[in-house]
Design a protein around this motif. Structure first.
Motif, PDB file in Angstrom:
ATOM      1  N   ASP A  23       0.812  -1.216   0.000  1.00 32.28           N
ATOM      2  CA  ASP A  23       0.000   0.000   0.000  1.00 32.28           C
ATOM      3  C   ASP A  23       0.846   1.268   0.000  1.00 32.28           C
ATOM      4  O   ASP A  23       0.322   2.375  -0.015  1.00 32.28           O
ATOM      5  CB  ASP A  23      -0.970   0.027   1.186  1.00 32.28           C
ATOM      6  N   THR A  24       2.170   1.113   0.006  1.00 32.06           N
ATOM      7  CA  THR A  24       3.081   2.246   0.033  1.00 32.06           C
ATOM      8  C   THR A  24       4.304   1.923  -0.807  1.00 32.06           C
ATOM      9  O   THR A  24       4.840   0.809  -0.727  1.00 32.06           O
ATOM     10  CB  THR A  24       3.534   2.551   1.476  1.00 32.06           C
ATOM     11  N   ILE A  25       4.736   2.895  -1.618  1.00 31.37           N
ATOM     12  CA  ILE A  25       5.995   2.737  -2.354  1.00 31.37           C
ATOM     13  C   ILE A  25       6.848   3.977  -2.110  1.00 31.37           C
ATOM     14  O   ILE A  25       6.345   5.050  -1.767  1.00 31.37           O
ATOM     15  CB  ILE A  25       5.782   2.492  -3.869  1.00 31.37           C
ATOM     16  N   PHE A  26       8.140   3.819  -2.308  1.00 30.65           N
ATOM     17  CA  PHE A  26       9.085   4.920  -2.177  1.00 30.65           C
ATOM     18  C   PHE A  26       9.778   5.110  -3.520  1.00 30.65           C
ATOM     19  O   PHE A  26      10.213   4.127  -4.145  1.00 30.65           O
ATOM     20  CB  PHE A  26      10.125   4.604  -1.094  1.00 30.65           C
ATOM     21  N   GLY A  71       9.809  -3.390   1.916  1.00 27.45           N
ATOM     22  CA  GLY A  71       9.771  -2.072   1.312  1.00 27.45           C
ATOM     23  C   GLY A  71       9.853  -2.173  -0.198  1.00 27.45           C
ATOM     24  O   GLY A  71      10.586  -3.007  -0.740  1.00 27.45           O
ATOM     25  N   VAL A  72       9.092  -1.328  -0.891  1.00 34.07           N
ATOM     26  CA  VAL A  72       9.061  -1.342  -2.358  1.00 34.07           C
ATOM     27  C   VAL A  72       9.549   0.011  -2.867  1.00 34.07           C
ATOM     28  O   VAL A  72       9.076   1.066  -2.418  1.00 34.07           O
ATOM     29  CB  VAL A  72       7.642  -1.624  -2.884  1.00 34.07           C
ATOM     30  N   VAL A  73      10.494  -0.018  -3.796  1.00 34.26           N
ATOM     31  CA  VAL A  73      11.078   1.188  -4.369  1.00 34.26           C
ATOM     32  C   VAL A  73      10.848   1.175  -5.875  1.00 34.26           C
ATOM     33  O   VAL A  73      11.069   0.157  -6.536  1.00 34.26           O
ATOM     34  CB  VAL A  73      12.591   1.264  -4.084  1.00 34.26           C
ATOM     35  N   LEU A  99      12.115  -4.650  -2.567  1.00 33.51           N
ATOM     36  CA  LEU A  99      11.817  -4.878  -3.975  1.00 33.51           C
ATOM     37  C   LEU A  99      12.038  -3.573  -4.726  1.00 33.51           C
ATOM     38  O   LEU A  99      11.442  -2.545  -4.399  1.00 33.51           O
ATOM     39  CB  LEU A  99      10.369  -5.345  -4.160  1.00 33.51           C
ATOM     40  N   ILE A 100      12.904  -3.619  -5.726  1.00 36.10           N
ATOM     41  CA  ILE A 100      13.229  -2.445  -6.534  1.00 36.10           C
ATOM     42  C   ILE A 100      12.722  -2.679  -7.941  1.00 36.10           C
ATOM     43  O   ILE A 100      13.057  -3.689  -8.584  1.00 36.10           O
ATOM     44  CB  ILE A 100      14.741  -2.192  -6.553  1.00 36.10           C
TER      45      ILE A 100
END
Length: 559
Positions: A23-26, A71-73, A99-100
């Protein structure tokens, strides 16, 4: 609707992220990654936009440490991707999932060297040598499946960063497939015989000791239960800090580098190592267990070493074991508890006494008390990092989350001085020792857990690596105190130069007025000297946590 008018590779990837709870990406939007970003609003995915992609990676790491979710980037191609590599390498060194996602040159133009915007020779190939894996997909369906496989890997094995490169023509081209279902975790099968052998060794032990690392963070309750059932002290690495409440009478804290703690592990007749490679970055030149030199067992010592790790390659690192269990720590400890309960020690076979030098009998709790009482020989609790940590905790409360950095105030302060009650209270990366981690990691943690008091404590040198991310905190309305302890540059490196009979060179640095800089970014700036912080810092931290904007608290060392 985006799903009908733009059913492309970007949708394939984003809808698969949603299916895996993201639900959140950077990340930072760029020319080539817009088809990822197109679909985020329709799914309600929050996009956190740092001021540098390295901040995106560190923010994603802090987010994981508080939320437990990978975390997803999302980066753009070329420099956007290369900017995040240091953060991704940090995740690899610390065994944390990340995960990039990035676009890549169109299919057929690999290594073409024709001067495309952001063109790189072989991004995926480069990252495959630094991360757990890097995959260049060929179809939208393949990109979606790669996302599902990444999440399965995170749940099944030693976690780490995964990169997925989606060629531009695939990202923007049609998607005719469906969202792949989450893949069940495929963890190593637990060896029942190894569990039985471990239980037998523990039942006969009179002086067991437990060392827990980052691989045991998700098994905090099981580690504490084992310690209590077998009356064993527990020491943790920095990444394992708080696995056992550091107020617990059996806790030796995250102090595996202390000679007194290392001596206790050497004296153990059974040493249980959970989820740690026993790295020198934690041990600072010392050893765990009965060893004559790092990595060399003392064959004359009567010690059984039990090691558990989900990665079989970790089981023999830095200390050979006698009973090796390749398994998830929680699964192993659950099975071990059942085995110990099923066959308790015989009532007529008293355990061998653990005696002190004066002939008395010392329980594990008594030994822990003795070690704690003599920590002054191992750790200077009056160094500024330790004092700042205690004052921050006084202002923020016992559940404070402190984001540290590769600063003396962290590794000579917060790692040891913070009294952690849960395994998510210190955000740190002892292995890769990355400058610039603390500020964005604190932001990621606060995004993950807005109600927790999150404070960043770091040095002036580390702060300058990512000070721009204070603007991100302002934009997000995050009341994070950023406590910058200013000693005038790279003080530890200066000390190392002096130790080598070098004249200090290139380490005494000009710095901005950090308090004014915080105010210029829409936050609040507070300045104080070291001599004033005892009276002023707790209240300054408490007030900062009550704001809807960040606060830079600048502490000048020395008067």
């Amino acid at each position: 609707m985006s799903e009908t008018t733009h059913r492309n590779g970007g949708l394939a990837v984003v809808s698969t992220l949603v299916a895996h709870g993201v639900d959140t990406i950077f990340g930072i939007p760029g020319t080539h990654n817009l088809e990822f970003y197109r679909h985020l609003p329709a799914f309600g995915i929050r996009a956190v936009t740092p001021r540098h992609e390295q901040g995106a990676g560190y923010g994603a790491d802090g987010y994981f440490l508080l939320s437990g979710k990978p975390g997803v980037v999302i980066t753009t191609s070329g420099p956007g991707l290369t900017n995040v590599i240091t953060a991704a390498a940090t995740a690899y060194a610390e065994s944390r999932p990340m995960l990039i996602l990035s676009p890549g040159v169109p299919t057929g133009l690999e290594r073409a060297d024709i001067g495309m915007l952001h063109e790189t020779k072989d991004s995926s190939g480069a990252l495959s040598h630094l991360l757990v894996s890097s995959q260049r997909t060929r179809t939208a369906e393949g990109a979606a499946q790669a996302v599902a496989e990444a999440f399965a890997l995170f749940a099944s094995s030693r976690p780490g960063p995964v990169h997925i490169e989606v060629p531009l023509d695939v990202l923007e081209g049609a998607w005719h497939g469906s969202v792949p279902a989450p893949i069940p975790a495929r963890r190593p099968g637990l060896d029942a015989h190894a569990v039985t052998r471990a239980a037998e060794a523990i039942r006969s032990a009179s002086r067991p000791v437990i060392v827990a690392g980052g691989g045991a963070r998700a098994a905090a309750a099981e580690v504490a239960a084992l310690a209590e059932s077998i009356d064993a002290p527990v020491a943790t690495t920095a990444n394992g800090k708080g696995i056992v409440d550091e107020d617990h009478p059996l806790s030796l804290g995250s102090n595996v580098r202390f000679p007194s703690v290392q001596a206790e592990t050497a004296a153990a007749d059974v040493l249980i190592v959970l989820g740690s490679e026993l790295a020198d970055s934690d041990l600072w030149g010392g050893t765990i267990g009965a060893q004559t030199a790092p990595g060399v067992r003392d064959e004359s010592a009567d010690q059984v070493v039990i090691r558990c790790d989900i990665d079989p390659d970790q089981l023999g690192k830095n200390l050979s074991g006698d009973i090796l269990v390749c398994a998830d720590t929680g699964e192993f400890l659950t099975a071990l508890a059942a085995e110990l309960d099923a066959a308790p020690a015989a009532a007529d076979t008293p355990a061998e006494d653990t005696t002190t030098t004066d002939g008395g009998t010392a329980s594990a709790r008594e030994r822990v008390e003795t070690i704690r009482a003599h920590w002054g020989a191992d750790f200077d609790s009056e160094r500024i990092g330790a004092r700042v940590t205690r004052l921050v905790a006084a202002g923020a409360g016992p559940d404070v989350v402190i984001a540290g950095d590769s600063s003396q105030v962290t590794y000579d302060g917060s790692v040891h001085a913070l009294l952690a009650h849960t395994p998510d209270q210190l955000l740190y990366m002892p292995g890769f020792a990355t400058l610039g981690y603390g500020i964005p990691a604190a932001i990621g943690a606060k995004v993950a857990s807005p109600q927790r008091p999150v404070v960043c404590v770091l040095g002036d040198g580390a702060a300058m690596f990512s000070i721009q991310e204070v603007m991100t905190a302002t934009e997000l309305g995050l009341g994070i105190p950023f406590v910058i302890v200013d000693n005038g540059g790279y003080a530890e490196i200066e000390e190392q130069m002096v130790d080598r009979d070098m004249e200090p060179f290139a380490v005494r640095l000009a710095r901005p007025d950090f308090a004014q800089l915080g105010a210029s970014m829409g936050g609040v700036g507070v300045s104080m000297r070291e001599s004033e912080m005892t009276a002023e810092l707790p209240d300054a931290v408490a007030e900062a946590l009550g704001r809807a904007v960040p606060t830079i608290i600048h502490i000048t060392v020395g008067d």
